[in-house]
Design a protein around this motif. Structure first.
Motif, PDB file in Angstrom:
ATOM      1  N   GLY A   1       0.759  -1.245   0.000  1.00 51.38           N
ATOM      2  CA  GLY A   1       0.000   0.000   0.000  1.00 51.38           C
ATOM      3  C   GLY A   1       0.785   1.287   0.000  1.00 51.38           C
ATOM      4  N   LEU A   2       2.112   1.240  -0.112  1.00 43.79           N
ATOM      5  CA  LEU A   2       2.876   2.474  -0.205  1.00 43.79           C
ATOM      6  C   LEU A   2       2.485   3.189  -1.494  1.00 43.79           C
ATOM      7  CD1 LEU A   2       5.197   3.975   1.323  1.00 43.79           C
ATOM      8  CD2 LEU A   2       6.765   2.951  -0.341  1.00 43.79           C
ATOM      9  N   PRO A   3       2.268   4.509  -1.457  1.00 44.34           N
ATOM     10  CA  PRO A   3       1.861   5.227  -2.675  1.00 44.34           C
ATOM     11  C   PRO A   3       2.760   4.905  -3.856  1.00 44.34           C
ATOM     12  CG  PRO A   3       1.756   6.691  -0.787  1.00 44.34           C
ATOM     13  CD  PRO A   3       2.356   5.400  -0.293  1.00 44.34           C
ATOM     14  N   LEU A   4       2.139   4.678  -5.007  1.00 49.62           N
ATOM     15  CA  LEU A   4       2.882   4.183  -6.153  1.00 49.62           C
ATOM     16  C   LEU A   4       3.926   5.178  -6.633  1.00 49.62           C
ATOM     17  CD1 LEU A   4       3.097   1.760  -8.059  1.00 49.62           C
ATOM     18  CD2 LEU A   4       1.567   2.955  -9.612  1.00 49.62           C
ATOM     19  N   PHE A   5       3.622   6.494  -6.551  1.00 54.82           N
ATOM     20  CA  PHE A   5       4.611   7.456  -7.032  1.00 54.82           C
ATOM     21  C   PHE A   5       5.867   7.427  -6.164  1.00 54.82           C
ATOM     22  CE2 PHE A   5       2.428  10.033  -3.869  1.00 54.82           C
ATOM     23  CZ  PHE A   5       3.440  10.806  -3.313  1.00 54.82           C
ATOM     24  N   VAL A   6       5.712   7.076  -4.874  1.00 54.63           N
ATOM     25  CA  VAL A   6       6.878   6.942  -3.994  1.00 54.63           C
ATOM     26  C   VAL A   6       7.701   5.724  -4.408  1.00 54.63           C
ATOM     27  CG1 VAL A   6       7.647   6.597  -1.621  1.00 54.63           C
ATOM     28  CG2 VAL A   6       5.695   8.093  -2.092  1.00 54.63           C
ATOM     29  N   VAL A   7       7.015   4.610  -4.676  1.00 55.87           N
ATOM     30  CA  VAL A   7       7.710   3.389  -5.083  1.00 55.87           C
ATOM     31  C   VAL A   7       8.438   3.606  -6.408  1.00 55.87           C
ATOM     32  CG1 VAL A   7       7.410   0.978  -5.729  1.00 55.87           C
ATOM     33  CG2 VAL A   7       6.061   1.932  -3.855  1.00 55.87           C
ATOM     34  N   LEU A   8       7.736   4.207  -7.382  1.00 59.06           N
ATOM     35  CA  LEU A   8       8.354   4.436  -8.688  1.00 59.06           C
ATOM     36  C   LEU A   8       9.529   5.406  -8.583  1.00 59.06           C
ATOM     37  CD1 LEU A   8       5.212   4.726 -10.995  1.00 59.06           C
ATOM     38  CD2 LEU A   8       6.876   2.880 -10.947  1.00 59.06           C
ATOM     39  N   GLY A   9       9.361   6.463  -7.781  1.00 54.91           N
ATOM     40  CA  GLY A   9      10.448   7.423  -7.611  1.00 54.91           C
ATOM     41  C   GLY A   9      11.670   6.781  -6.986  1.00 54.91           C
ATOM     42  N   ALA A  10      11.448   5.972  -5.950  1.00 58.79           N
ATOM     43  CA  ALA A  10      12.568   5.299  -5.291  1.00 58.79           C
ATOM     44  C   ALA A  10      13.225   4.296  -6.235  1.00 58.79           C
ATOM     45  CB  ALA A  10      12.075   4.590  -4.029  1.00 58.79           C
ATOM     46  N   ALA A  11      12.419   3.571  -6.999  1.00 58.22           N
ATOM     47  CA  ALA A  11      12.973   2.603  -7.947  1.00 58.22           C
ATOM     48  C   ALA A  11      13.786   3.301  -9.030  1.00 58.22           C
ATOM     49  CB  ALA A  11      11.842   1.788  -8.576  1.00 58.22           C
ATOM     50  N   ALA A  12      13.263   4.431  -9.525  1.00 61.29           N
ATOM     51  CA  ALA A  12      13.977   5.162 -10.567  1.00 61.29           C
ATOM     52  C   ALA A  12      15.298   5.726 -10.047  1.00 61.29           C
ATOM     53  CB  ALA A  12      13.099   6.287 -11.108  1.00 61.29           C
ATOM     54  N   LEU A  13      15.280   6.287  -8.849  1.00 62.14           N
ATOM     55  CA  LEU A  13      16.510   6.830  -8.268  1.00 62.14           C
ATOM     56  C   LEU A  13      17.531   5.727  -8.006  1.00 62.14           C
ATOM     57  CD1 LEU A  13      15.031   9.459  -5.778  1.00 62.14           C
ATOM     58  CD2 LEU A  13      16.320   9.923  -7.871  1.00 62.14           C
ATOM     59  N   THR A  14      17.061   4.579  -7.530  1.00 59.18           N
ATOM     60  CA  THR A  14      17.959   3.443  -7.298  1.00 59.18           C
ATOM     61  C   THR A  14      18.575   2.964  -8.612  1.00 59.18           C
ATOM     62  OG1 THR A  14      16.643   2.758  -5.381  1.00 59.18           O
ATOM     63  CG2 THR A  14      18.107   1.120  -6.353  1.00 59.18           C
TER      64      THR A  14
END
Length: 415
Positions: free
Chosen positions: A13-26
């Motif tokens: 349930g973590l907001p998707l934009f947070v997950v995508l942002g973290a994945a992109a930065l990683t």
């Protein structure tokens, strides 16, 4: 390892934009690239001629939903179709389809129309289980009709003509309407009373709702005739909805309009963040040749377009039950497009199949969102809602098979 962690975070349930942002930065860090590269996609989105259509269509749908459009649609379709065998069921399906196209979100349909249509079905002696299943499934229909936000989003991501997509969705939606209405006629209408056709009531309902009914006709005509661009049509639609609900019907005052605009802005903002980040992440995947490796794997394992479509359907049904439709579109479309191109599948046909799968995902356990919304709206256990919805889910799956393996149903308007 990090990929599994991000998937787990999205599932809990973590907001998707947070997950995508973290994945992109990683991903940029692991590739030793400048994270500013992610912002390139936001600049490209800002330059897209179709981008402005999204917030305008969202605003139009929010205004119509807050106004009296649902009640006017129910009244008109009831006067038009209520005399038929299983007439109220046909009314419920058609109203859900049209309103879902307006609102752009199937869950809104359940919440907005459930209180109107469910009592109508019960009053007409339809079985409780049938009525519950029909309204829940009805929220997953109509996403292929103009001015659906899901169709717009696929067109932007896939760079496919949005007018072609809207025209392509008409026949599949009509087919689904006939299939669900036919099931209602055979199964749900036992003992339901028949009503006499009343021309006066139809005239009064048409007088009250004619302006709402003209909206999808105008959208289809404007796009199919080539009279307006998508952005121009979106601006006309938003202005039309605002004038209709504030000045003509006077259902929305200034204070309510501010709230409606706020809700639409929140939805649009979240969509743009997800879209920009996911496209940036997609670019990184392309740089890492992930789509090429995936294509090579598919070429080695899959030998025909039919086999590819079968596996794609299974994967999309899984994605659809775990992720909202907008996020799923921007994530899976860039991965599937090159594979579909390799197997000679038309991008318009691909788009209709992707959207149909994601529609069905709303009703698929374990986390089909419409099941939970209906459970909350009607105060029923989720398992009871799923059991009630299961026959309609079977009808939708048969419909999906027709769309998948008979491309002419989607490509009929392309000559």
């Amino acid at each position: 390892m990090s990929t599994l962690l991000f998937i787990l975070l999205a599932l809990v349930g973590l907001p998707l934009f947070v997950v995508l942002g973290a994945a992109a930065l990683t991903a940029t860090r692991e590739a030793q690239l400048d994270p500013a590269l992610l912002m390139v996609e936001f600049a490209r989105l800002a330059a897209s001629p179709n981008l402005v259509a999204i917030p305008l269509f969202v605003l139009a749908g929010a205004v119509l939903g807050q106004g009296g459009a649902p009640k006017r649609l129910v009244r008109f379709f009831n006067a038009l179709l209520g005399w038929m065998p299983a007439g109220i069921a046909w009314v419920a399906v058609l109203t859900c389809m049209v309103f879902t196209a307006f609102s752009g979100a199937s869950g809104v349909t359940i919440l907005a129309l459930g209180g109107l249509l469910y009592p109508m079905l019960k009053h007409e002696d339809y079985p409780d289980k049938f009525a519950l299943g029909l309204i829940t499934a009805g929220g997953s229909m109509g996403l292929l009709l103009p001015p659906s936000l899901a169709v717009l989003l696929y067109g932007v991501v896939a760079q496919v003509d949005i007018g072609d997509l809207f025209v392509a969705g008409l026949l599949p939606t009509a087919l689904l309407f006939v299939m669900v209405g036919g099931y209602a006629l055979l199964r749900g209408a036992r003992g339901a009373p028949r009503h006499h056709f009343r021309l006066r009531e139809l005239a009064l309902a048409a007088r009250a709702g004619w302006a709402d009914l003209l909206l999808p006709v105008g959208v289809i005509g404007g796009l199919a005739g080539g009279y307006l661009t998508v952005a121009e049509l979106a601006a006309c639609t938003a202005l039309y909805a605002l004038l209709l609900e504030t000045l003509i019907h006077r259902e929305i005052n200034l204070k309510q309009l501010v709230w409606v605009a706020h809700e639409a802005a929140v939805l649009v903002g979240s969509l743009f963040i997800i879209l920009g980040l996911s496209l940036g992440l997609t670019n990184l995947l392309i740089d890492a040749q992930v789509p090429m490796h995936l294509l090579e794997w598919v070429q080695a394992k899959v030998t025909s377009p039919l086999e590819f479509l079968m596996w794609m359907n299974l994967a999309l049904l899984a994605v659809g039950c775990m992720m909202d439709i907008f996020s799923a579109i921007v994530i899976v479309t860039p991965l599937l497009l090159p594979l579909a191109t390799h197997f000679g599948i038309h991008p318009v046909h691909l788009g209709i199949v992707i959207l149909a799968n994601l529609e069905i995902g709303y009703l698929t356990p374990p986390v089909g969102i419409n099941l939970f919304l209906a459970s909350q709206r009607f105060k029923r256990p989720v398992l009871a809602v799923f059991r009630a919805t299961l026959p309609f889910l079977v009808v939708l799956l048969v419909w999906l098979m027709v769309l998948t393996y008979v491309p002419g149903v989607s490509l009929w308007g392309l000559g």
